[in-house]
Design a protein around this motif. Structure first.
Motif, PDB file in Angstrom:
ATOM      1  N   ASP A 159       0.831  -1.201   0.000  1.00 49.68           N
ATOM      2  CA  ASP A 159       0.000   0.000   0.000  1.00 49.68           C
ATOM      3  C   ASP A 159       0.865   1.251   0.000  1.00 49.68           C
ATOM      4  OD1 ASP A 159       0.263  -1.473   2.441  1.00 49.68           O
ATOM      5  OD2 ASP A 159      -1.054  -0.088   3.501  1.00 49.68           O
ATOM      6  N   SER A 160       0.550   2.125  -0.962  1.00 50.83           N
ATOM      7  CA  SER A 160       1.272   3.394  -1.108  1.00 50.83           C
ATOM      8  C   SER A 160       0.322   4.533  -0.761  1.00 50.83           C
ATOM      9  CB  SER A 160       1.716   3.615  -2.547  1.00 50.83           C
ATOM     10  OG  SER A 160       2.270   2.481  -3.102  1.00 50.83           O
ATOM     11  N   TYR A 161       0.925   5.646  -0.378  1.00 47.87           N
ATOM     12  CA  TYR A 161       0.133   6.818   0.010  1.00 47.87           C
ATOM     13  C   TYR A 161       0.806   8.063  -0.534  1.00 47.87           C
ATOM     14  CZ  TYR A 161      -1.780   3.247   3.022  1.00 47.87           C
ATOM     15  OH  TYR A 161      -2.357   2.082   3.471  1.00 47.87           O
ATOM     16  N   SER A 162       0.000   8.952  -1.146  1.00 43.65           N
ATOM     17  CA  SER A 162       0.575  10.172  -1.715  1.00 43.65           C
ATOM     18  C   SER A 162       0.038  11.398  -0.983  1.00 43.65           C
ATOM     19  CB  SER A 162       0.248  10.261  -3.211  1.00 43.65           C
ATOM     20  OG  SER A 162      -1.145  10.350  -3.407  1.00 43.65           O
ATOM     21  N   PHE A 163       0.909  12.425  -0.906  1.00 40.97           N
ATOM     22  CA  PHE A 163       0.579  13.675  -0.212  1.00 40.97           C
ATOM     23  C   PHE A 163       0.937  14.836  -1.125  1.00 40.97           C
ATOM     24  CE2 PHE A 163       1.797  10.402   2.735  1.00 40.97           C
ATOM     25  CZ  PHE A 163       0.797  10.447   3.701  1.00 40.97           C
ATOM     26  N   ASP A 164      -0.052  15.668  -1.431  1.00 45.40           N
ATOM     27  CA  ASP A 164       0.171  16.769  -2.364  1.00 45.40           C
ATOM     28  C   ASP A 164      -0.588  18.004  -1.920  1.00 45.40           C
ATOM     29  OD1 ASP A 164       1.741  15.792  -4.873  1.00 45.40           O
ATOM     30  OD2 ASP A 164       0.410  14.138  -4.338  1.00 45.40           O
ATOM     31  N   LEU A 165      -0.182  19.136  -2.547  1.00 46.78           N
ATOM     32  CA  LEU A 165      -0.768  20.416  -2.151  1.00 46.78           C
ATOM     33  C   LEU A 165      -2.185  20.614  -2.679  1.00 46.78           C
ATOM     34  CD1 LEU A 165      -0.127  22.988  -0.612  1.00 46.78           C
ATOM     35  CD2 LEU A 165       0.809  23.959  -2.733  1.00 46.78           C
ATOM     36  N   ASP A 166      -2.436  20.126  -3.889  1.00 48.74           N
ATOM     37  CA  ASP A 166      -3.759  20.349  -4.475  1.00 48.74           C
ATOM     38  C   ASP A 166      -4.129  19.187  -5.403  1.00 48.74           C
ATOM     39  OD1 ASP A 166      -2.248  20.720  -6.763  1.00 48.74           O
ATOM     40  OD2 ASP A 166      -2.255  22.905  -6.568  1.00 48.74           O
ATOM     41  N   TYR A 167      -5.296  19.300  -5.996  1.00 46.85           N
ATOM     42  CA  TYR A 167      -5.798  18.216  -6.845  1.00 46.85           C
ATOM     43  C   TYR A 167      -4.869  17.919  -8.017  1.00 46.85           C
ATOM     44  CZ  TYR A 167      -8.527  15.670 -10.262  1.00 46.85           C
ATOM     45  OH  TYR A 167      -8.922  14.735 -11.191  1.00 46.85           O
ATOM     46  N   ASP A 168      -4.388  18.985  -8.693  1.00 47.61           N
ATOM     47  CA  ASP A 168      -3.559  18.767  -9.884  1.00 47.61           C
ATOM     48  C   ASP A 168      -2.289  18.001  -9.536  1.00 47.61           C
ATOM     49  OD1 ASP A 168      -5.388  19.981 -11.483  1.00 47.61           O
ATOM     50  OD2 ASP A 168      -4.409  21.942 -11.439  1.00 47.61           O
ATOM     51  N   ALA A 169      -1.684  18.375  -8.418  1.00 45.57           N
ATOM     52  CA  ALA A 169      -0.460  17.679  -8.004  1.00 45.57           C
ATOM     53  C   ALA A 169      -0.784  16.235  -7.606  1.00 45.57           C
ATOM     54  CB  ALA A 169       0.180  18.423  -6.838  1.00 45.57           C
ATOM     55  N   ALA A 170      -1.933  16.062  -6.953  1.00 52.35           N
ATOM     56  CA  ALA A 170      -2.325  14.704  -6.538  1.00 52.35           C
ATOM     57  C   ALA A 170      -2.568  13.817  -7.762  1.00 52.35           C
ATOM     58  CB  ALA A 170      -3.572  14.753  -5.657  1.00 52.35           C
ATOM     59  N   ARG A 171      -3.053  14.419  -8.852  1.00 54.34           N
ATOM     60  CA  ARG A 171      -3.272  13.648 -10.075  1.00 54.34           C
ATOM     61  C   ARG A 171      -1.953  13.145 -10.675  1.00 54.34           C
ATOM     62  NH1 ARG A 171      -7.961  12.133 -12.905  1.00 54.34           N
ATOM     63  NH2 ARG A 171      -6.418  10.889 -13.984  1.00 54.34           N
ATOM     64  N   ILE A 172      -0.894  13.922 -10.472  1.00 54.07           N
ATOM     65  CA  ILE A 172       0.415  13.479 -10.968  1.00 54.07           C
ATOM     66  C   ILE A 172       0.827  12.202 -10.228  1.00 54.07           C
ATOM     67  CG2 ILE A 172       2.876  14.083 -11.084  1.00 54.07           C
ATOM     68  CD1 ILE A 172       1.962  17.002 -11.598  1.00 54.07           C
ATOM     69  N   ALA A 173       0.612  12.203  -8.902  1.00 59.72           N
ATOM     70  CA  ALA A 173       0.934  10.999  -8.111  1.00 59.72           C
ATOM     71  C   ALA A 173       0.046   9.833  -8.539  1.00 59.72           C
ATOM     72  CB  ALA A 173       0.747  11.290  -6.626  1.00 59.72           C
ATOM     73  N   TYR A 174      -1.233  10.116  -8.732  1.00 61.12           N
ATOM     74  CA  TYR A 174      -2.189   9.079  -9.155  1.00 61.12           C
ATOM     75  C   TYR A 174      -1.744   8.466 -10.478  1.00 61.12           C
ATOM     76  CZ  TYR A 174      -6.894   7.019  -9.775  1.00 61.12           C
ATOM     77  OH  TYR A 174      -7.957   6.157  -9.933  1.00 61.12           O
ATOM     78  N   ASN A 175      -1.339   9.335 -11.406  1.00 58.58           N
ATOM     79  CA  ASN A 175      -0.900   8.845 -12.714  1.00 58.58           C
ATOM     80  C   ASN A 175       0.377   8.012 -12.612  1.00 58.58           C
ATOM     81  OD1 ASN A 175      -3.071  10.168 -13.763  1.00 58.58           O
ATOM     82  ND2 ASN A 175      -1.903  11.770 -14.807  1.00 58.58           N
ATOM     83  N   LYS A 176       1.282   8.419 -11.720  1.00 58.74           N
ATOM     84  CA  LYS A 176       2.511   7.621 -11.537  1.00 58.74           C
ATOM     85  C   LYS A 176       2.161   6.203 -11.096  1.00 58.74           C
ATOM     86  CE  LYS A 176       5.919  11.097 -10.395  1.00 58.74           C
ATOM     87  NZ  LYS A 176       6.758  11.727  -9.399  1.00 58.74           N
ATOM     88  N   MET A 177       1.251   6.115 -10.129  1.00 59.56           N
ATOM     89  CA  MET A 177       0.876   4.787  -9.638  1.00 59.56           C
ATOM     90  C   MET A 177       0.107   4.023 -10.710  1.00 59.56           C
ATOM     91  SD  MET A 177       2.128   4.131  -6.687  1.00 59.56           S
ATOM     92  CE  MET A 177       3.587   4.957  -7.240  1.00 59.56           C
TER      93      MET A 177
END
Ligand code: 5CA
Length: 439
Positions: A159-177
């Motif tokens: 299980d991985s967990y991402s932490f970002d400042l806003d939605y756009d940045a969180a989408r980058i993490a989502y796309n990486k996974m």
């Protein structure tokens, strides 16, 4: 490894309790043993496969820039009370009281604990983004544990967990996974298709399940046939680049589980000849849930203009132990398992057809030493069993290559090399066989 020394408790009989082929084959091949309902011990052969799967998952997480940590299996109930999930999780959560009367639990997932770890260390947007993962045992007191390791109560999850400042940045993490999952499953020779999915107890409004097609799957799925043709490993991945074209490619096609399926949309979007309707096994699940945990647990950072915001989070799971069963569901025949090379417990099964014959033994020992020296993992059947039983056992445990040495072949200066997948056999010199297997 010599078979006569190996702990490989194969079963002759088909276990009555096993309803699906992977469970039957895992029990018959001596890979696992049930400790209690939905809880298994991993025996040497099964453990090697589990470790290989774990290694591929780890390599792809690391490549995507995710950092490995290890959180405990036992958690305090306090954080779960703050997030509101202590009650919500119901009977699926195994609750424990310690000797001081403190409420503890065996973690079914780790959103609360990781949010607390993050919160204790990070204060500013400058420290973002962060992407962390661990590979750890989970416990969910499933109503109906079944199908062996496919729906266990205790199971190994990445299980991985991402932490970002806003939605756009969180989408980058989502796309990486998203992309790293495509690669992870492809390396195991699995065709895993991302599908729009319900979020259930993890929450949020953006989520994809990664599903492999198999008749014994628990989920009914509907998708466009083009998704099955894409070769994910054909290109190297630049995780610092823009991954959205790849994610867009996969998400532009219709691909949904039965929870989200709409017959009219399926028929409108997918031409008749390309409609795939099948059962599938969920091997991974990714979620974006914004501030669902960061808000109640107080995981806030200062923004560039000095405001305080709760971080945007996602979580990303892979069923590591489930994958062992899922790979067997996708890759077996009537004789047994057919391991993809990347996860196989050994690459080669070396069979000595006449273990009490000096010449056979000499050739086998030489091949065994040279394979091991070349770093090839080999299981050497040096037993005095009859040949039929040896072949059946090697087919059952499914190693990708079988190298068969017998007195008749030795007279002619040849050994037999058999590929487990497809069963092609070839007679060739021991030297040629060795260079084939070590090349
Ligand atoms: N926290 C999120 C993502 S890290 C989460 O727990 N997601 S999950 O509930 O979808 O689980 C992630 C993966 O674990 C699933 O895709 C599945 O492959 C595996 N899994 C879930 N429940 C079980 C189970 N009872 N037995 C075996 N594997 C399971």
């Amino acid at each position: 490894m010599r078979l006569t020394r190996y702990f490989l408790p194969v079963l002759k009989e088909t276990p009555a309790e096993a309803q699906i082929v992977s469970h039957r084959l895992m029990l018959r091949a001596g890979m696992i043993r049930q400790a209690s309902a939905g809880i298994y011990s991993w025996l040497p052969l099964g453990f090697r496969v589990l470790k290989n799967i774990e290694r591929i998952v780890r390599e792809e997480q690391d490549a995507a820039g995710c950092q490995e940590i290890l959180m405990p299996t036992i958690q305090s109930a306090d954080l779960w009370k703050q997030s509101g999930r202590y009650e919500d999780y119901g009977k699926e959560m195994l609750r424990i009281e310690d000797r001081h009367g403190r409420e503890m639990l065996y973690g079914p997932t780790n959103e609360e604990l990781i949010t607390d770890i993050f919160k204790s260390a990070v204060r500013s947007y400058r420290d973002l983004p962060k992407l962390l993962y661990h590979i750890q045992w989970k416990f969910r007191d499933e109503v109906r544990p079944r199908f062996g390791v496919m729906r266990g109560r205790e199971f190994l999850m990445k299980d991985s967990y991402s932490f970002d400042l806003d939605y756009d940045a969180a989408r980058i993490a989502y796309n990486k996974m998203f992309v790293s999952y495509l690669r992870t499953f492809a390396r195991m020779d699995l065709k895993a298709i991302p599908m729009e999915a319900e979020t259930g107890p993890i929450g949020g409004n953006l989520s994809h399940e990664f599903i492999i097609l198999a008749d014994t799957g628990e989920t009914e799925v509907f998708c466009h046939g083009d998704l099955l043709d894409y070769d994910v490993l054909a290109e190297d991945m630049d995780y610092d680049g823009d991954l959205s074209p790849i994610v867009d490619y996969w998400t532009k096609y219709y691909a949904r589980t039965d929870d989200k399926h709409e017959a009219a949309a399926f028929e409108a979007e997918v031409p008749e000849g390309r409609r795939v309707q099948q059962r599938g096994i969920e091997v991974g699940h990714i979620f974006y849930f914004g501030d669902k945990y960061s808000e109640p647990l107080g995981a806030v950072v200062t923004t560039p203009d000095d405001k305080q915001v709760a971080v945007h989070m996602g979580s990303y799971g892979i069923g590591v132990s489930r994958l062992v069963g899922a790979i067997i569901e996708a890759s077996h025949d009537d004789a047994g398992i057919i391991w993809p090379e990347a996860v196989a417990p050994f690459k080669v099964g070396l069979i000595n057809l006449k273990a009490d014959d000096g010449k056979c033994k000499g050739v086998c020992e030489d091949i065994y030493d040279r394979l091991r020296t070349a770093g090839v993992e080999v299981l050497y059947d040096d037993s005095e069993e009859r040949s039929g039983a040896k072949f059946a056992e090697m087919d059952l445990i499914g190693l990708p290559w079988q190298l068969v040495v017998g007195p008749r072949g030795i007279k002619q200066g040849v050994v037999e090399l058999k590929r487990r997948r497809g069963g092609d056999k070839q007679e060739l010199s021991a030297e040629s066989a060795l260079s084939r297997l070590t090349g």
